[in-house]
Motif scaffolding. Structure first.
Motif, mmCIF file in Angstrom:
data_model
loop_
_atom_site.group_PDB
_atom_site.id
_atom_site.type_symbol
_atom_site.label_atom_id
_atom_site.label_comp_id
_atom_site.label_asym_id
_atom_site.label_seq_id
_atom_site.Cartn_x
_atom_site.Cartn_y
_atom_site.Cartn_z
ATOM 1 N N ASN A 67 27.077 -15.287 51.306
ATOM 2 C CA ASN A 67 26.294 -15.187 50.075
ATOM 3 C C ASN A 67 26.100 -16.575 49.484
ATOM 4 O O ASN A 67 26.960 -17.440 49.611
ATOM 5 N N GLY B 58 30.326 -12.038 51.479
ATOM 6 C CA GLY B 58 30.115 -10.753 50.836
ATOM 7 C C GLY B 58 30.334 -9.643 51.840
ATOM 8 O O GLY B 58 29.887 -9.728 52.993
ATOM 9 N N GLN C 84 33.565 -9.823 47.341
ATOM 10 C CA GLN C 84 33.241 -11.185 47.741
ATOM 11 C C GLN C 84 34.523 -12.006 47.773
ATOM 12 O O GLN C 84 35.396 -11.860 46.913
#
Length: 109
Positions: A88, A74, A63
């Motif tokens: 994300n 991500g 990430q």
């Protein structure tokens, strides 16, 4: 979350080949080195993946957070079937996924 001019060009895509994953990882690593992104989670060090050699693992998750707008990207890859890049909601925390409780066997008290 709204993307900014620094990270809006990052494609949110699925990829099938390990070469696509490697190219994406190199792009993100370049953005980290340039100071536009920061690594916020990795299950395997990127610098080891970018070196020549064999890695005896096939699932990777990284990430990155844009330092300008905070968007978290991500990147998941399974080198056998492909992977994806997506936005994300939060940084992955392994503590959010504790080991399941072991059921007590009958007769134990």
């Amino acid at each position: 979350m709204s993307r900014c001019e620094k990270c809006d060009m990052i494609p949110l895509v699925e990829f099938k080949a390990p070469a696509d994953y490697a190219a994406s990882l190199q792009s993100f690593a370049g953005m980290v080195m340039a100071g536009d992104m920061e690594i916020v989670y990795q299950n395997f060090p990127i610098e080891l993946l970018l070196r020549p050699g064999i890695v005896k693992r096939n699932k990777f998750f990284h990430q990155f957070r844009c330092k300008n707008c905070g968007t978290i990207y991500g990147m998941f890859a399974n080198t056998k079937v492909g992977g994806q890049i997506k936005i994300n909601e939060k940084v992955f925390n392994p503590d959010d996924y504790p080991d399941p409780e072991k059921p007590e066997a009958e007769g134990e008290q």
